[in-house]
Each structure stands twice: as C-alpha cells, then as structure tokens.
Design a protein around this motif. Structure first.
Motif, short mmCIF file in Angstrom:
data_model
loop_
_atom_site.label_atom_id
_atom_site.label_comp_id
_atom_site.label_asym_id
_atom_site.label_seq_id
_atom_site.Cartn_x
_atom_site.Cartn_y
_atom_site.Cartn_z
N TYR A 123 14.21 -21.60 -5.89
CA TYR A 123 13.04 -22.45 -5.74
C TYR A 123 12.31 -22.60 -7.07
CZ TYR A 123 8.86 -24.41 -3.56
OH TYR A 123 7.81 -25.23 -3.20
N LYS A 124 12.28 -21.56 -7.88
CA LYS A 124 11.68 -21.66 -9.21
C LYS A 124 12.40 -22.72 -10.03
CE LYS A 124 10.62 -18.13 -11.80
NZ LYS A 124 10.64 -16.81 -12.49
N ARG A 125 13.72 -22.74 -9.96
CA ARG A 125 14.47 -23.75 -10.71
C ARG A 125 14.11 -25.14 -10.20
NH1 ARG A 125 18.50 -19.64 -10.39
NH2 ARG A 125 19.38 -20.55 -8.48
N ARG A 126 14.02 -25.30 -8.91
CA ARG A 126 13.66 -26.61 -8.34
C ARG A 126 12.30 -27.07 -8.83
NH1 ARG A 126 12.30 -27.67 -1.89
NH2 ARG A 126 10.94 -29.48 -2.26
N MET A 127 11.32 -26.15 -8.89
CA MET A 127 9.95 -26.50 -9.26
C MET A 127 9.72 -26.51 -10.77
SD MET A 127 8.10 -27.04 -6.45
CE MET A 127 9.55 -27.95 -5.87
N GLY A 128 10.67 -25.98 -11.53
CA GLY A 128 10.50 -25.92 -12.97
C GLY A 128 9.53 -24.85 -13.42
N TRP A 129 9.44 -23.76 -12.65
CA TRP A 129 8.50 -22.69 -12.95
C TRP A 129 9.19 -21.57 -13.75
CZ3 TRP A 129 6.80 -22.16 -7.15
CH2 TRP A 129 5.94 -23.22 -6.82
N THR A 130 8.40 -20.88 -14.57
CA THR A 130 8.93 -19.78 -15.36
C THR A 130 8.12 -18.49 -15.19
OG1 THR A 130 7.63 -20.50 -17.27
CG2 THR A 130 9.91 -21.30 -17.13
N PHE A 131 7.01 -18.54 -14.46
CA PHE A 131 6.18 -17.34 -14.29
C PHE A 131 6.96 -16.28 -13.50
CE2 PHE A 131 5.02 -20.27 -10.80
CZ PHE A 131 5.27 -19.47 -9.69
N PRO A 132 6.62 -14.99 -13.67
CA PRO A 132 7.34 -13.93 -12.96
C PRO A 132 7.05 -13.93 -11.47
CG PRO A 132 5.56 -13.01 -14.28
CD PRO A 132 5.64 -14.46 -14.63
#
Length: 258
Positions: A123-132
């Motif tokens: 889901y992080k990849r889908r949203m473009g997020w990098t936070f832990p």
C-alpha cells in the motif's frame, strides 16, 4: 446570487478584527493546552511489544531509532483490509514531508497497523509514501492502546475508545451501518463490522535510560489538528462542507472514480 451575508470592505474589516481577537485568544489557549499536555505524568511501559518493520523485527524501544521521543499514528488497516482507511490515508498523505523535520527535532514518527507488513509495504508503494510503518499483528499493542477490538468486544460493547467505555465504536456498530461507513468499508475490501474493529488514534512515547514511557494518546476529534486538509478547509469560504457527501475522503488515486 450568493445567499451568504455580504457587506462593504469597512464592514468586513470590523468583523475581521473582532474575529482576530478571538483567534488570538484561541492560539493562547492552544499554547496553554499544549503545555498541560506535556506536563502529563509519564507511565512506564513494561510490556514487551514486537513489531515487524522494513528492517526486521523490532521492540517499541527500537522504534525510537536513537531519538528520545516517538509519535505513533494508529492507522486503521486491519488484517482483513485490502487497503488503508481512506480518512487515515488522507492524514498520512502529509507524513512524508514531516518525518525528516521531526527526526531532526529528536522525534520519530511512525504509523502502526495490524495488517501484515507485506500489505503495508504494498500500500505504501501504491500511495507513494516513504515514512516508517510497522505491523503490530503479532502483539497486543493496538488492543492495549484501545484502537483495535475483538469481534466479541464489538458485539458486547465491552471496550474503551476515546476514554469512554463502549464509546465511539459501539455507537457505530449499529445495524444497518451508516452509509458513509459502508462506503469506507467497501473501499478497503471489507464489511462495516470488520472495518469498525479498527479505530484511529495517536500515541506519544519517551525513552530515558532505556526505559520507555507512554506520555499521551488522543482519538476521534482529538486527531483533527493532524489533518492538514482540515486546517486549510477551516479557513476556506465553505469550511469543511461535510454535507458534501459524508465521510467523503477518498484514497488519493480514487477521487476521479466517484
């Protein structure tokens, strides 16, 4: 023709100056509340919690990564969800820019959810997020901090949320569920009761001499200040305009699918 009150520039300025006085009072009151928040007694965390992170298995102390403070956003993403809660996702859209500044101010910011780590990573990849983002699936962390509930707790109303016994979650566990909840549940691939077994919140922790302390938690409307969009909307001509559709936040890549 607008139905809103209109006036001259002079009338607007007089009203604006009156409002400015109230805004300044609110700011001073907010400063005082922040001070009292930081004066709350710290509670030692003796229970051993384990998390799965991108770097491997970690303890609560490990999440500090050398800082003396840690902030945890309790992100609604249950084991049976296929995506993160749309409202939590809207809040988290602002995390990437904050993480670096907080880390350099001695504060680690984490999201923690009960979904397996692989789901969170996808889901992080889908949203473009990098936070832990850590998975607490193998521990009682979410349950102990009153943001996850068992099916039995939900059915019997025997739980605490937002410092109320059988509070917010019990009220929303109605049959039939409100349309907004049904839509949110569908957007994460589950039904309303399953969706509502997870709830949002944030908790703060400190570490001194290798001892972790719980210092603060907030839930429900206590999270409003973390919503960057709400701060903008509260200053927009029509405010939050929630009659727009009720529970109208969407995943960032799904607004054009309405």
């Amino acid at each position: 023709m607008t139905k809103h009150i209109t006036g001259t520039r002079e009338e607007w300025l007089a009203a604006r100056l009156a409002l400015l006085k109230e805004e300044k009072e609110l700011t001073r009151r907010s400063d005082e509340v922040a001070r009292r928040r930081q004066e709350l007694p710290w509670v030692r965390v003796d229970k051993e919690y384990r998390f799965e992170t991108d770097e491997g298995n970690a303890s609560l102390a490990d999440l500090f990564r050398g800082r003396s403070q840690a902030l945890v956003y309790h992100f609604m993403f249950g084991p049976n969800y296929t995506a993160g809660c749309p409202s939590c996702s809207a809040i988290a859209d602002g995390f990437n820019g904050s993480v670096i500044h907080l880390a350099n101010h001695d504060v680690m910011l984490w999201a923690v959810s009960r979904a397996p780590l692989a789901k969170l990573q996808e889901y992080k990849r889908r949203m473009g997020w990098t936070f832990p983002w850590a998975s607490s699936l193998s521990s009682d962390f979410n349950f102990d901090f009153n943001v996850s509930f068992t099916q039995e707790q939900q059915r019997d109303g025997v739980f605490e949320y937002n410092y109320r016994r059988g509070g917010h979650a019990g009220r929303l566990d109605a049959t039939p569920s409100p349309p907004g909840i049904v839509r949110a549940a569908a957007s994460v691939g589950t039904d309303a009761p399953t969706y509502l077994r997870e709830h949002p919140g944030m908790s703060a922790f400190a570490i001194e001499d290798d001892v972790v302390y719980h210092t603060y938690s907030t839930y429900a409307r206590g999270l409003d200040g973390l919503w960057g969009m709400y701060q903008w909307l509260d200053r927009a001509p029509k405010g939050r305009n929630e009659e727009f559709g009720g529970n109208w936040w969407r995943h960032q890549d799904e607004y054009d699918k309405r």
